[in-house]
Design a protein around this motif. Structure first.
Motif, PDB file in Angstrom:
ATOM      1  N   SER A 100       0.758  -1.307   0.070  1.00  0.00           N
ATOM      2  CA  SER A 100       0.095   0.000  -0.138  1.00  0.00           C
ATOM      3  C   SER A 100       1.103   1.325   0.049  1.00  0.00           C
ATOM      4  O   SER A 100       2.186   1.254   0.449  1.00  0.00           O
ATOM      5  CB  SER A 100      -0.843   0.034   1.395  1.00  0.00           C
ATOM      6  N   GLN A 102       1.131   3.383   2.172  1.00  0.00           N
ATOM      7  CA  GLN A 102       1.783   3.820   3.536  1.00  0.00           C
ATOM      8  C   GLN A 102       3.118   2.602   3.563  1.00  0.00           C
ATOM      9  O   GLN A 102       4.077   3.252   4.092  1.00  0.00           O
ATOM     10  CB  GLN A 102       0.924   3.333   4.562  1.00  0.00           C
ATOM     11  N   ILE A 103       2.788   1.640   3.318  1.00  0.00           N
ATOM     12  CA  ILE A 103       4.026   0.325   3.442  1.00  0.00           C
ATOM     13  C   ILE A 103       4.961   0.996   2.566  1.00  0.00           C
ATOM     14  O   ILE A 103       6.356   0.804   2.688  1.00  0.00           O
ATOM     15  CB  ILE A 103       3.418  -0.797   3.224  1.00  0.00           C
ATOM     16  N   ARG A 104       4.815   1.261   1.205  1.00  0.00           N
ATOM     17  CA  ARG A 104       5.853   1.732   0.219  1.00  0.00           C
ATOM     18  C   ARG A 104       6.519   2.821   0.831  1.00  0.00           C
ATOM     19  O   ARG A 104       8.007   3.046   0.454  1.00  0.00           O
ATOM     20  CB  ARG A 104       5.300   1.897  -1.075  1.00  0.00           C
TER      21      ARG A 104
ATOM     22  N   ARG B  98       2.873   9.729   4.581  1.00  0.00           N
ATOM     23  CA  ARG B  98       2.017   8.832   5.421  1.00  0.00           C
ATOM     24  C   ARG B  98       2.644   7.425   5.553  1.00  0.00           C
ATOM     25  O   ARG B  98       3.495   6.694   4.650  1.00  0.00           O
ATOM     26  CB  ARG B  98       0.880   8.349   4.619  1.00  0.00           C
ATOM     27  N   ILE B  99       2.568   6.881   6.777  1.00  0.00           N
ATOM     28  CA  ILE B  99       2.923   5.579   7.211  1.00  0.00           C
ATOM     29  C   ILE B  99       2.196   4.930   8.134  1.00  0.00           C
ATOM     30  O   ILE B  99       1.108   5.541   8.673  1.00  0.00           O
ATOM     31  CB  ILE B  99       4.430   5.549   8.009  1.00  0.00           C
ATOM     32  N   ASN B 100       2.158   3.701   8.393  1.00  0.00           N
ATOM     33  CA  ASN B 100       1.508   2.961   9.361  1.00  0.00           C
ATOM     34  C   ASN B 100       2.238   2.999  10.625  1.00  0.00           C
ATOM     35  O   ASN B 100       3.241   2.590  10.921  1.00  0.00           O
ATOM     36  CB  ASN B 100       1.322   1.476   8.935  1.00  0.00           C
ATOM     37  N   SER B 187      -5.806   2.368  -1.204  1.00  0.00           N
ATOM     38  CA  SER B 187      -6.383   0.753  -0.927  1.00  0.00           C
ATOM     39  C   SER B 187      -5.485   0.385   0.226  1.00  0.00           C
ATOM     40  O   SER B 187      -5.973  -0.607   0.830  1.00  0.00           O
ATOM     41  CB  SER B 187      -5.677  -0.029  -1.920  1.00  0.00           C
TER      42      SER B 187
END
Lengths: 316, 211
Positions: A100, A102-104, B98-100, B187
């Motif tokens: 996603s 965020q992960i990338r 943006r990150i988790n 997504s």
């Protein structure tokens, strides 16, 4: 999550030396895969060496027209890099097909190469898994294996390598630069980087204890049309059932590698010589000797059709 | 209150550290290797810059950025959904990206700028995306909303900087934020109520305003 100590070394060689002192060390960069696995105690390192902040975050041209990508360059930055988008589009496409946004933004080049499998039995600590607990057995053989390997696996493990990026790196013949605990450096061609599972599926690469990836180097661009086709259960943010990476030249020759079918990116230079003859010849050769399970035999047909679709797009 | 948490964690770590060194004594090579290694701690002090304010925290090194925000700074706007990077409820901005927050350790972000939903706007002066989510009813239960909004802020910046996506036709041309592009780029944020169509409308509103 088990307790661990945490260290930020000053240089890449110090990081490698530190990891060699304590065999239960893991390097951490993005942490998107490692921390996930630590939370469920599939990974239980006692020491983490943070390799962010060592200057391994640069993308620079090499003397022979290639590109050196630092180990902790984020997947998002690599996919967005102008040279990658122009000259190594198959790599940009593979990166953008994975994970996603965020992960990338956190996941790194080296970390992506070293991703662990998403085999459900590897994640389930109540089930035997030779990759997680060597010698405990493989629950996937005879279990739910729809997503798992059709070729290159062993009687001990049928897990797939989950990466999209690594498939493009294999296609492009990337070279992996490392530093060892004694501060010596070496270069490993990606074709020689992953170890077949055989009887030791917990050992996934030829990296030595403490050896740290510092960069991944792309040779000079191949030209041609770059395509990456990923087939998955939903449109976004899912792992591949089958992925096809291809570079196709105007005369119909080129290169092909598959993802989602084997414990490592799957490519055969002999098979891709059949590219001008069409997808069926290529996949027959590339997947000859495949041993699908009753659940995942569809991947053989899917690979042929996905390559057929890619070749049609290349001709368009 | 924070002190009592720290004391509890420290005592638990002390016990674990004791157990670890007892294990290490089991093999002579390992104990020799460990004695040569520099000392590292199970707890550490971290300076977090959150929404423009500096916080110094004594943390177990295992603490995720998400838990540091919620449990230590008591900023509960950032939500914990899956805690495995799959749902996006914990999305924050790290140096604007943006990150988790669940998939990173607080200790890895010493000195970096973190923006949470609390830092984007105030009830009297909403961020344009917050206002658009209200206008378009871009939620039902609202649990995913802070993550959706932080993710959308980061996503709009990514698109404005020309970053392509999986559905972008040409990698060398500037991407246009079509509904298909927004869906793909968002997504990593799941809404179990299924408010997607209104979330999309809200983001489209702001994207068009920016264009």
């Amino acid at each position: 999550m088990r307790s661990f100590t945490y260290e930020r070394p000053g240089t890449d060689a110090e990081a490698a030396a530190s990891a060699a002192r304590e065999p239960r060390t893991r390097f951490i960069a993005g942490g998107t895969n490692l921390l996930d696995l630590m939370k469920i105690e599939v990974e239980t390192p006692v020491h983490l060496v943070d390799v962010n902040g060592l200057g391994l975050d640069r993308i620079e041209p090499t003397g022979d027209g290639g590109l050196r990508i630092g180990a902790v360059v984020r997947n998002a930055d690599l996919a967005a890099h102008d040279v990658v988008r122009r000259d190594y589009a198959v790599l940009a496409r593979a990166l953008l097909a994975g994970a996603s946004g965020q992960i990338r933004n956190r996941a790194t080049t080296a970390g992506n190469l070293l991703q662990r499998t998403r085999c459900p039995y590897f994640y389930d600590t109540n089930q035997p898994c030779n990759k997680r607990v060597p010698g405990s057995g493989c629950s996937a053989i005879g279990g739910v294996s729809r997503q798992l390997a059709v070729i290159g696996a062993s009687d001990a493990c049928i897990a797939t390598h989950p990466s999209d990026m690594a498939v493009a790196m294999r296609l492009l013949d990337a070279k992996i630069e490392t530093v060892r605990p004694d501060a010596t450096r070496r270069v490993i061609p990606i074709a020689d980087f992953y170890r077949p599972p055989d009887g030791t599926p917990h050992i996934e690469t030829h990296l030595a204890a403490g050896e740290l990836i510092t960069a991944v180097v792309l040779p000079k661009p191949l030209g041609g049309k770059h395509l990456y086709r990923k087939v998955r259960d939903r449109a976004s943010f899912a792992f591949a059932l089958v992925a096809v990476a291809a570079v196709v030249q105007d005369d119909g020759t080129g290169r092909v590698a598959l993802g989602g079918v084997a414990p490592q990116p799957w490519r055969s230079e002999a098979a891709e010589a059949y590219l001008p003859d069409g997808a069926a010849r290529v996949t027959d050769a590339l997947l000859s000797g495949a041993k699908p399970t009753p659940d995942n035999g569809f991947k053989l047909t899917l690979a042929r059709r996905a390559l057929g679709s890619v070749l049609m797009e290349a001709r368009a | 209150m924070e002190n009592s948490i720290d004391i509890k964690i420290s005592r638990r770590n002390l016990l674990k550290a004791g157990a670890a060194s007892a294990t290490a004594l089991g093999t002579s090579t390992m104990s020799a290797a460990q004695s040569a290694a520099p000392a590292h701690n199970l707890t550490t002090t971290v300076t977090l810059q959150v929404n423009g304010r500096t916080h110094e925290l004594a943390l177990d090194v295992r603490t995720s950025l998400l838990d540091a925000l919620r449990e230590h700074l008591h900023m509960t706007g950032t939500k914990k959904g899956c805690d495995h990077g799959q749902c996006g409820a914990c999305t924050v901005l790290l140096d604007g990206r943006r990150i988790n927050a669940c998939l990173t350790l607080a200790v890895m972000h010493d000195g970096q700028q973190i923006t949470t939903i609390e830092g984007l706007g105030t009830p009297g002066a909403l961020h344009p995306l917050q206002a658009a989510f209200v206008k378009h009813d871009g939620y039902q239960c609202g649990y995913c909303t802070p993550g959706q909004i932080c993710s959308a802020v980061g996503m709009l910046d990514e698109a404005a900087s020309g970053m392509p996506s999986h559905v972008t036709g040409s990698l060398t041309e500037r991407p246009l934020l079509t509904p298909e592009e927004i869906r793909e780029r968002m997504s990593g944020n799941i809404c179990r109520c299924g408010a997607y169509s209104n979330i999309l409308d809200a983001i489209e509103d702001v994207a068009e305003g920016k264009a």
